[in-house]
Write an enzyme that holds these catalytic residues in place. Structure first.
Site, mmCIF file in Angstrom:
data_model
loop_
_atom_site.group_PDB
_atom_site.id
_atom_site.type_symbol
_atom_site.label_atom_id
_atom_site.label_comp_id
_atom_site.label_asym_id
_atom_site.label_seq_id
_atom_site.Cartn_x
_atom_site.Cartn_y
_atom_site.Cartn_z
ATOM 1 N N GLY A 39 41.865 10.634 27.713
ATOM 2 C CA GLY A 39 42.464 10.703 26.395
ATOM 3 C C GLY A 39 43.932 10.381 26.352
ATOM 4 O O GLY A 39 44.554 10.500 25.284
ATOM 5 N N ASP A 40 44.515 10.002 27.486
ATOM 6 C CA ASP A 40 45.936 9.653 27.511
ATOM 7 C C ASP A 40 46.136 8.588 28.584
ATOM 8 O O ASP A 40 45.171 7.982 29.040
ATOM 9 C CB ASP A 40 46.784 10.905 27.763
ATOM 10 N N ASP A 41 47.383 8.370 29.016
ATOM 11 C CA ASP A 41 47.667 7.307 29.973
ATOM 12 C C ASP A 41 46.767 7.424 31.206
ATOM 13 O O ASP A 41 46.598 8.514 31.766
ATOM 14 C CB ASP A 41 49.127 7.367 30.414
ATOM 15 N N SER B 7 41.609 3.802 27.495
ATOM 16 C CA SER B 7 42.389 4.932 26.992
ATOM 17 C C SER B 7 42.905 4.604 25.602
ATOM 18 O O SER B 7 43.240 3.446 25.331
ATOM 19 C CB SER B 7 43.581 5.212 27.913
#
Length: 443
Positions: free
Chosen positions: A248-250, A281
């Site tokens: 859900g992020d980098d 992502s």
């Protein structure tokens, strides 16, 4: 399981990606081949149960304590048999291998009272999300040497949904835990393991040296908050290769401390190699920052394949960060369906408190982005420096973005450098001849 068989499994797990890579380049030599462990213990021998209901924290703690007390000359292996092992956080020790058998799951308890609080990192000065301490990672270690986490693609499951809900509702009392954090450690290998649903960042080596992370899978839903895949932080001689990450992020974010605390601690992230990473992502595939106050330098990221992402490449800092981002090369990148192909920004990220120095400006210099191909890209991207600290020697070469609709053009500000064979047409700031020499020399 006979000792010869488990040792062959360990060697195969640690070295399989190197064998599979054939003639492909590898940086895994930054960590010596793991020694043959002199002892073997199973977590099942210490009262643990693989039923997914019985809390086995004490069993993991006792098993690690047994390894530490044995002081075997070449260390020992902790074997996790098939089954679901529910546990709270536990520490590793030096000269040990944590080996997850095929079908083994180390599953984190969702009872937050089972998660100890630890001090904030000195380079952050407080918890990353909230003032004060932070929850200890599920698997943790500090001041270790010669640690291997490997197996037959067993799973480390953070059961992060309860933590994500607290974050979304604003009821978190302290900063969420990682799945794996090793601090002040060296000669670390993480391979052939699946990391799933971390409460916060997944794999976080901080103040470490000689780290190899390869052949791992990192998974979390795209709407899970701040579930970064792999975040080397104030660490040196790091090798990350042959991984699949969807979070859900980098997917990978290189960091080095936060504002005045990172500047005071003063440990950069340096000599980091990243190769053959695939994933997706809503944020960035490859990122530097935004916490870069100790500096980030000498980074090579190549052969990257990202799809359905917010940013292909995102290099980010802010006024008040100080530090530097320099000598970064990103090469041979394939993007499919991204909002931005590339963003280099000097206005990203908040501050730990109001004591940061607003005049502490970062230096961003000598960045080479080459051989990047993107399809279904909405915006080519932006390179936005800081008016009083312009980004310099930015080289784009053979960077081409296409889309179903015309790709929105580049936006540039407070930047100098050069662009060679770039599509859509590059910013005028990158078409002057002043940066051409650096650009041609860096290719």
């Amino acid at each position: 399981m006979g000792r010869r068989r488990w040792w062959l499994l360990v060697v195969a797990a640690v070295l399989s990606s190197a064998v599979g890579a054939g003639a492909q380049e590898t940086c895994s030599g930054v960590v010596p081949a793991p020694p043959r462990r002199g002892a073997w213990v199973s977590v099942a021998s210490f009262g643990g149960a693989a039923d997914g209901r019985t809390l086995s924290t004490a069993a993991f703690q006792a098993a690690v304590a047994s390894i530490e007390s044995r002081r075997a000359p070449s260390g020992a292996l902790l074997y996790v048999p098939p089954g679901v092992w529910l546990t709270g956080p536990f520490n590793l020790t030096s000269h040990m291998t944590l080996f997850l058998a095929r079908g083994a799951v180390i599953r984190a308890t969702q009872d937050t009272s089972s998660w100890p609080l630890i001090e904030p990192l000195p380079s952050y000065g407080r918890g990353r999300e909230l003032p004060g301490g932070r929850y200890m990672s599920l698997i943790h270690g500090n001041g270790l040497q010669d640690v291997v986490i490997t197996g037959e693609n067993g799973t480390i499951d953070g059961q992060g949904s309860a933590w994500w809900d607290m974050w979304k509702k604003g009821t978190l009392p302290f900063t969420r835990p990682h799945l794996l954090e090793l601090m002040n450690s060296s000669d670390v290998v993480v391979s052939n393991v699946v990391f799933r649903d971390s409460p916060f960042w997944n794999i976080h080596p901080v103040y470490c040296s000689n780290v190899v992370i390869r052949n791992v899978t990192v998974l979390a839903p795209h709407d899970s908050p701040n579930t970064d895949g792999i975040d080397p932080d104030s660490s040196s001689d790091v090798c990350i290769e042959d991984c699949y990450i969807s979070t859900g992020d980098d997917l990978i974010a290189i960091k080095s401390g936060w504002d005045e605390y990172g500047m005071a601690y003063g440990r950069p992230s340096s000599h980091i190699t990243i190769r053959r990473i695939t994933g997706s992502s809503p944020f960035a595939g490859f990122a530097v920052g935004s916490e870069t106050s100790g500096g980030v330098e000498h980074v090579l990221a190549e052969h990257l394949n990202f799809f359905n992402s917010g940013f292909g490449i995102h290099i980010k800092t802010n006024s008040g960060r100080g530090g530097f981002i320099r000598n970064i090369t990103v090469s041979d990148v394939t993007l499919d369906s991204a909002r931005y192909g590339l963003r280099i920004a000097g206005d990203v990220g908040g501050h730990p408190d109001d004591r940061y120095d607003r005049n502490a400006l970062p230096v961003v210099d000598s960045l080479t982005i080459k051989n990047v191909q993107g399809q279904n890209i909405r915006e080519a991207g932006s390179i936005k420096g800081i008016a009083t600290s312009a980004f310099s020697r930015i080289c784009l070469s053979n960077v081409k973005f296409n889309g179903g609709a015309p790709v929105r053009p580049w936006k540039c500000e407070a930047v100098s450098g050069a662009a060679l064979d770039v599509q859509p047409s590059p910013c005028t700031e990158l078409t002057s001849t002043s940066g051409m020499g650096f650009c041609t020399n860096s290719l």
